[in-house]
Design a protein around this motif. Structure first.
Motif, short mmCIF file in Angstrom:
data_model
loop_
_atom_site.label_atom_id
_atom_site.label_comp_id
_atom_site.label_asym_id
_atom_site.label_seq_id
_atom_site.Cartn_x
_atom_site.Cartn_y
_atom_site.Cartn_z
N HIS A 1 -4.24 9.26 8.27
CA HIS A 1 -3.25 9.26 9.35
C HIS A 1 -1.89 9.74 8.84
O HIS A 1 -1.20 10.51 9.50
CB HIS A 1 -3.11 7.87 9.97
N VAL A 2 -1.50 9.27 7.66
CA VAL A 2 -0.22 9.70 7.10
C VAL A 2 -0.25 11.21 6.84
O VAL A 2 0.66 11.95 7.24
CB VAL A 2 0.12 8.94 5.79
N ALA A 3 -1.31 11.67 6.19
CA ALA A 3 -1.37 13.08 5.81
C ALA A 3 -1.41 14.00 7.04
O ALA A 3 -0.73 15.03 7.07
CB ALA A 3 -2.58 13.35 4.92
N SER B 1 9.65 15.34 8.73
CA SER B 1 8.23 15.04 8.89
C SER B 1 7.94 13.59 8.47
O SER B 1 7.12 12.90 9.10
CB SER B 1 7.39 16.00 8.04
N ALA B 2 8.62 13.13 7.42
CA ALA B 2 8.45 11.75 6.96
C ALA B 2 8.96 10.76 8.02
O ALA B 2 8.36 9.71 8.27
CB ALA B 2 9.18 11.53 5.65
N ARG B 3 10.06 11.12 8.65
CA ARG B 3 10.61 10.32 9.74
C ARG B 3 9.59 10.18 10.86
O ARG B 3 9.39 9.09 11.41
CB ARG B 3 11.83 11.08 10.27
N SER B 4 8.93 11.27 11.19
CA SER B 4 7.92 11.24 12.24
C SER B 4 6.76 10.32 11.86
O SER B 4 6.24 9.57 12.69
CB SER B 4 7.46 12.67 12.54
N VAL B 5 6.38 10.33 10.58
CA VAL B 5 5.33 9.42 10.10
C VAL B 5 5.78 7.97 10.28
O VAL B 5 5.04 7.14 10.81
CB VAL B 5 5.00 9.70 8.61
N MET B 6 7.01 7.67 9.87
CA MET B 6 7.49 6.28 9.97
C MET B 6 7.59 5.81 11.42
O MET B 6 7.29 4.67 11.75
CB MET B 6 8.85 6.12 9.29
N GLU B 7 8.04 6.73 12.29
CA GLU B 7 8.24 6.35 13.68
C GLU B 7 6.92 6.23 14.45
O GLU B 7 6.81 5.43 15.36
CB GLU B 7 9.18 7.35 14.37
N ASP B 8 5.94 7.03 14.08
CA ASP B 8 4.71 7.06 14.87
C ASP B 8 3.60 6.18 14.31
O ASP B 8 2.66 5.83 15.03
CB ASP B 8 4.20 8.50 15.01
N LEU B 9 3.65 5.82 13.04
CA LEU B 9 2.63 4.93 12.48
C LEU B 9 3.25 3.55 12.28
O LEU B 9 4.46 3.40 12.23
CB LEU B 9 2.11 5.48 11.15
N ILE C 1 0.87 -1.18 0.00
CA ILE C 1 0.00 0.00 0.00
C ILE C 1 0.90 1.23 0.00
O ILE C 1 1.70 1.41 0.91
CB ILE C 1 -0.91 0.03 1.25
N VAL C 2 0.79 2.03 -1.04
CA VAL C 2 1.59 3.25 -1.12
C VAL C 2 0.69 4.45 -0.88
O VAL C 2 -0.37 4.59 -1.50
CB VAL C 2 2.25 3.39 -2.51
N VAL C 3 1.09 5.30 0.06
CA VAL C 3 0.42 6.59 0.26
C VAL C 3 1.39 7.67 -0.20
O VAL C 3 2.50 7.76 0.31
CB VAL C 3 0.06 6.81 1.75
N ALA D 1 -8.21 2.17 3.36
CA ALA D 1 -7.44 3.17 2.64
C ALA D 1 -7.58 4.57 3.25
O ALA D 1 -6.59 5.28 3.45
CB ALA D 1 -7.87 3.20 1.16
N SER D 2 -8.82 4.94 3.59
CA SER D 2 -9.02 6.31 4.09
C SER D 2 -8.33 6.51 5.44
O SER D 2 -7.76 7.57 5.70
CB SER D 2 -10.51 6.62 4.19
N LYS D 3 -8.35 5.48 6.29
CA LYS D 3 -7.69 5.59 7.60
C LYS D 3 -6.18 5.75 7.41
O LYS D 3 -5.55 6.61 8.02
CB LYS D 3 -7.97 4.33 8.43
N LEU D 4 -5.60 4.89 6.56
CA LEU D 4 -4.14 4.94 6.37
C LEU D 4 -3.73 6.29 5.79
O LEU D 4 -2.81 6.94 6.28
CB LEU D 4 -3.68 3.81 5.43
N MET D 5 -4.44 6.70 4.75
CA MET D 5 -4.06 7.93 4.06
C MET D 5 -4.22 9.15 4.95
O MET D 5 -3.36 10.02 4.97
CB MET D 5 -4.93 8.08 2.81
#
Ligand code: DGT
Ligand code: MG
Ligand code: MG
Ligand code: MG
Ligand code: MG
Length: 268
Positions: free
Chosen positions: A99-101, A57-65, A24-26, A93-97
């Motif tokens: 949360h990432v955004a 910011s991307a690092r924070s996404v990877m670390e927190d999700l 799954i790519v966001v 899909a909507s949850k993942l997207m």
């Protein structure tokens, strides 16, 4: 408890479960960053503060999700790849997207000062998101190759364009005309022969973008243990930690994937 008569509205929700076995790519992209970059005095063609903040910011996404195995970013965009077996939020899909955004956007604002110092953030930036599924390792690699090829094409153009303007004294219209119809080789040649710039020596972060992956670290620490009725004792404990590491390298060829065989799961 009896259901209320309003309960039926839940059935209006549509199922957006991502197909099993697929990566799954966001992908996020900054909203109207052409204007955002102008208004916040981003350096041209590349502003390392802006790129640093995107990566942070991307690092924070990877670390927190959960379950993101690799992310890749360039310009005002970042792509996040969830492992194919992820069941986070039941693969909705909507949850993942979202949360990432939202994690990315709030981090971008939260960490702004660390990168931009006295340059004030003038208005709240936004990022759009989309979800794309890739069923095979080949497809996923081709996706990441596509984004890196985009980075290369844009950066080559932008680098020669702004060199013509900033060092060559051309207007932006003149630089545009000068580059009309030129191929990559012509652009390299203009930079080399007229400005003594070897494009291949330009910073990798600008030419290749940024890939973030998980790196395993073996850590040995001394720990004092005290057993009941015994004197304290120092023991060596080895533990494996993981941390996000940044790579500015080619992800199109095989080498990167051979050096990091843990990123992709087997196709079968
Ligand atoms: P969109 O995505 O349709 O809402 O519109 P934009 O304007 O965000 O367009 P896009 O995403 O295709 O292009 C990214 C813009 O961001 C592009 O106009 C240049 C700007 N940008 C990204 N990174 C930098 C940078 O490091 N320096 C400067 N000066 N501009 C940058
Ligand atoms: Mg766009
Ligand atoms: Mg954009
Ligand atoms: Mg963009
Ligand atoms: Mg809730």
């Amino acid at each position: 408890m009896a259901k209320s008569k309003f309960e039926y509205v839940r059935n209006f929700e549509t199922d957006d479960t991502c197909l099993k076995n697929c990566y799954i790519v966001v992908r996020l992209d900054g909203r109207n960053f052409h204007k955002f970059a102008e208004q916040h005095n981003f350096l041209k063609p590349n502003d390392d503060r802006a790129l640093g903040l995107m990566t942070c910011s991307a690092r924070s996404v990877m670390e927190d999700l959960d379950d993101i195995i690799i992310s890749y970013g360039q310009s005002d965009e970042f792509s996040f790849v969830f492992k194919r077996t992820s069941n986070w939020f039941k693969r909705r899909a909507s949850k993942l997207m979202t949360h990432v955004a939202s994690q990315f956007s709030s981090s971008y604002v939260f960490y702004w000062r660390n990168y931009f110092g006295d340059q004030p953030l003038l208005y709240p930036p936004g990022f759009d998101g989309r979800v794309v599924l890739y069923p095979s390792n080949r497809n996923l690699r081709d996706y990441l190759s596509w984004r890196q090829a985009d980075c290369h094409v844009n950066n080559l153009y932008n680098t020669v364009f702004w060199t013509l303007v900033q060092k060559g004294g051309l207007t932006t219209t003149q630089a545009e005309d000068r580059l009309k119809g030129t191929l990559a080789a012509d652009k390299n040649e203009i930079m080399f022969s007229e400005f003594n710039i070897n494009y291949n020596k330009e910073p990798l972060v600008h030419r290749k973008g940024t890939a973030l992956i998980w790196e395993k670290l073996e850590e040995t620490v001394t720990k004092s243990v005290t057993l009941p009725n015994e004197a304290g004792e120092e023991v060596l404990v080895t533990r494996t930690r993981r941390r996000v590491s940044a790579h500015h390298c080619d992800v199109i060829g095989n080498q990167f994937w051979e050096e990091h065989p843990d990123i992709l799961e087997d196709d079968n």
